[in-house]
Write an enzyme that holds these catalytic residues in place. Structure first.
Site, mmCIF file in Angstrom:
data_model
loop_
_atom_site.group_PDB
_atom_site.id
_atom_site.type_symbol
_atom_site.label_atom_id
_atom_site.label_comp_id
_atom_site.label_asym_id
_atom_site.label_seq_id
_atom_site.Cartn_x
_atom_site.Cartn_y
_atom_site.Cartn_z
ATOM 1 N N GLU A 1 49.987 -92.631 -37.056
ATOM 2 C CA GLU A 1 51.095 -91.815 -37.534
ATOM 3 C C GLU A 1 50.567 -90.555 -38.218
ATOM 4 O OE1 GLU A 1 54.876 -94.315 -37.992
ATOM 5 O OE2 GLU A 1 53.859 -94.307 -39.919
ATOM 6 N N GLY B 1 59.017 -87.910 -40.302
ATOM 7 C CA GLY B 1 60.257 -87.463 -40.927
ATOM 8 C C GLY B 1 60.441 -85.953 -40.918
ATOM 9 N N ASN C 1 61.110 -98.796 -38.793
ATOM 10 C CA ASN C 1 60.766 -98.803 -40.214
ATOM 11 C C ASN C 1 61.955 -98.176 -40.937
ATOM 12 O OD1 ASN C 1 59.759 -98.533 -42.786
ATOM 13 N ND2 ASN C 1 58.445 -96.767 -42.285
ATOM 14 N N TRP C 2 62.743 -99.031 -41.553
ATOM 15 C CA TRP C 2 63.992 -98.532 -42.156
ATOM 16 C C TRP C 2 63.758 -97.797 -43.468
ATOM 17 C CZ3 TRP C 2 68.399 -102.749 -41.530
ATOM 18 C CH2 TRP C 2 68.610 -102.973 -40.171
ATOM 19 N N LYS C 3 62.552 -97.900 -44.015
ATOM 20 C CA LYS C 3 62.226 -97.262 -45.311
ATOM 21 C C LYS C 3 63.221 -97.733 -46.375
ATOM 22 C CE LYS C 3 60.554 -93.385 -42.638
ATOM 23 N NZ LYS C 3 59.704 -92.231 -42.729
ATOM 24 N N SER D 1 58.431 -88.979 -35.900
ATOM 25 C CA SER D 1 59.549 -88.289 -35.268
ATOM 26 C C SER D 1 59.743 -88.655 -33.801
ATOM 27 C CB SER D 1 59.415 -86.765 -35.439
ATOM 28 O OG SER D 1 59.442 -86.420 -36.817
ATOM 29 N N HIS E 1 51.370 -97.552 -44.851
ATOM 30 C CA HIS E 1 52.237 -96.448 -44.431
ATOM 31 C C HIS E 1 51.921 -95.219 -45.284
ATOM 32 C CE1 HIS E 1 55.757 -93.994 -43.663
ATOM 33 N NE2 HIS E 1 55.901 -94.696 -42.551
ATOM 34 N N GLU F 1 53.698 -93.082 -46.624
ATOM 35 C CA GLU F 1 54.526 -92.903 -47.828
ATOM 36 C C GLU F 1 54.019 -93.783 -48.964
ATOM 37 O OE1 GLU F 1 58.329 -93.520 -45.935
ATOM 38 O OE2 GLU F 1 58.046 -91.653 -44.823
ATOM 39 N N GLY G 1 60.951 -94.311 -37.570
ATOM 40 C CA GLY G 1 61.653 -94.191 -38.851
ATOM 41 C C GLY G 1 63.109 -93.809 -38.643
ATOM 42 N N GLY G 2 63.401 -92.522 -38.761
ATOM 43 C CA GLY G 2 64.781 -92.024 -38.700
ATOM 44 C C GLY G 2 65.594 -92.553 -37.531
HETATM 45 C C1 PEP Z 1 57.738 -93.846 -40.060
HETATM 46 O O1 PEP Z 1 58.321 -93.905 -41.130
HETATM 47 O O2 PEP Z 1 56.847 -94.651 -39.798
HETATM 48 C C2 PEP Z 1 58.140 -92.806 -39.101
HETATM 49 C C3 PEP Z 1 57.477 -92.679 -37.986
HETATM 50 O O3 PEP Z 1 59.210 -92.032 -39.462
HETATM 51 P P1 PEP Z 1 59.986 -90.960 -38.512
HETATM 52 O O4 PEP Z 1 60.170 -91.616 -37.189
HETATM 53 O O5 PEP Z 1 61.266 -90.693 -39.230
HETATM 54 O O6 PEP Z 1 59.101 -89.758 -38.421
#
Ligand code: PEP
Length: 255
Positions: free
Chosen positions: A170, A176, A13-15, A216, A98, A100, A237-238
């Site tokens: 999640e 994040g 998930n590049w956001k 994470s 999501h 966010e 994500g990251g």
């Molecule tokens: C996400 O955005 O779905 C996510 C899991 O982010 P991260 O891996 O950065 O916690």
């Protein structure tokens, strides 16, 4: 059912990251690293990167997804993108719910259901996100909350359509933040979600559905997380923005 019979999916998930040229560069780096993956590999990218991603991944084992979609097919919704539009482009996946989107853009369980419905109707595979805030975990309501989010999101979804649903558990406090759920915590909630699916549909549906962990996940902790019996890959994500890290997670899920 043997976990090996289920499809593990690693989805990035590049956001709101990567311009089209940066997206192309990142995908060119990722492609050779994941070409022999033993799991499904998906990148969910910003709308403006979709064309580039579709072009760059043509003929590869990488699926392309969007990060959200509107529930209407078309209309007076300035700034929105419909599932039908995504489908016509060649997009295969979309994320709904999501945290966010829920936290910053007013998404609710009901709008997540509407987005999920529209995405299924358009022929997309949907990664439906559920998860609790830290306060909710501390209050001991994680299982009920995640069950409710799952049930509402899947309202009206048939058993046949469920084959195009992936659930991503999640925990919001892990997204994040660098604070990963322990493998036991991740597995416990994924197993609870699987029970919810068994109740809504049947055991066959529960055994077959892909339930990811997200929050994470990185090259170091992926091995332990994806090895859990009820964790079928991850939403990343990251770490999805660094080709070697993303590839290491794909490798962990390929074992
Ligand atoms: C996400 O955005 O779905 C996510 C899991 O982010 P991260 O891996 O950065 O916690």
């Amino acid at each position: 059912m043997n976990k090996q019979l289920r499809k593990a999916v690693i989805a990035g998930n590049w956001k709101m990251n990567k311009t089209p040229s940066e997206a192309k560069a990142l995908l060119e780096e990722i492609k050779p690293l994941v070409k022999d993956a033993g799991c499904d590999v998906v990148v969910c990218v910003p709308y403006v990167d979709l064309c580039t991603a579709l072009e760059a991944t043509k003929g590869t084992n990488i699926g392309v997804g969007a990060e959200n979609c509107h529930w209407a097919e078309s209309g007076a919704f300035t700034g929105e993108i419909s599932a039908v539009m995504l489908k016509e482009m060649g997009v295969q996946y979309v994320i709904t719910g999501h945290s966010e989107r829920r936290t910053y853009f007013g998404d609710t369980d009901v709008t997540v259901q509407k987005r999920t419905r529209a995405a299924l109707d358009a022929g997309l595979t949907v990664i439906v996100c559920v998860g609790e805030y830290l306060e909710q975990r501390e209050q001991g309501v994680t299982a009920e909350l995640v069950a409710m989010q799952t049930k509402i999101a899947l309202g009206g979804v048939s058993k046949e359509e469920l084959k195009r649903i992936i659930i991503a558990y999640e925990p919001v406090w892990a997204i994040g933040t660098g604070k990963t759920a322990t493998a036991e915590q991740a597995n416990e909630v994924c197993a609870q979600i699987r029970k919810v699916i068994a109740g809504l549909y049947d055991q066959e549906a529960a055994d077959g559905i892909t339930i990811q962990y997200g929050g994470s996940m990185n090259a170091k902790n992926a091995d332990e997380l994806v090895a859990q019996p009820d964790v079928d890959g991850g939403l990343i994500g990251g770490a999805a923005l660094k080709a070697p890290d993303f590839a290491a997670i794909v490798k962990a899920a390929s074992k």
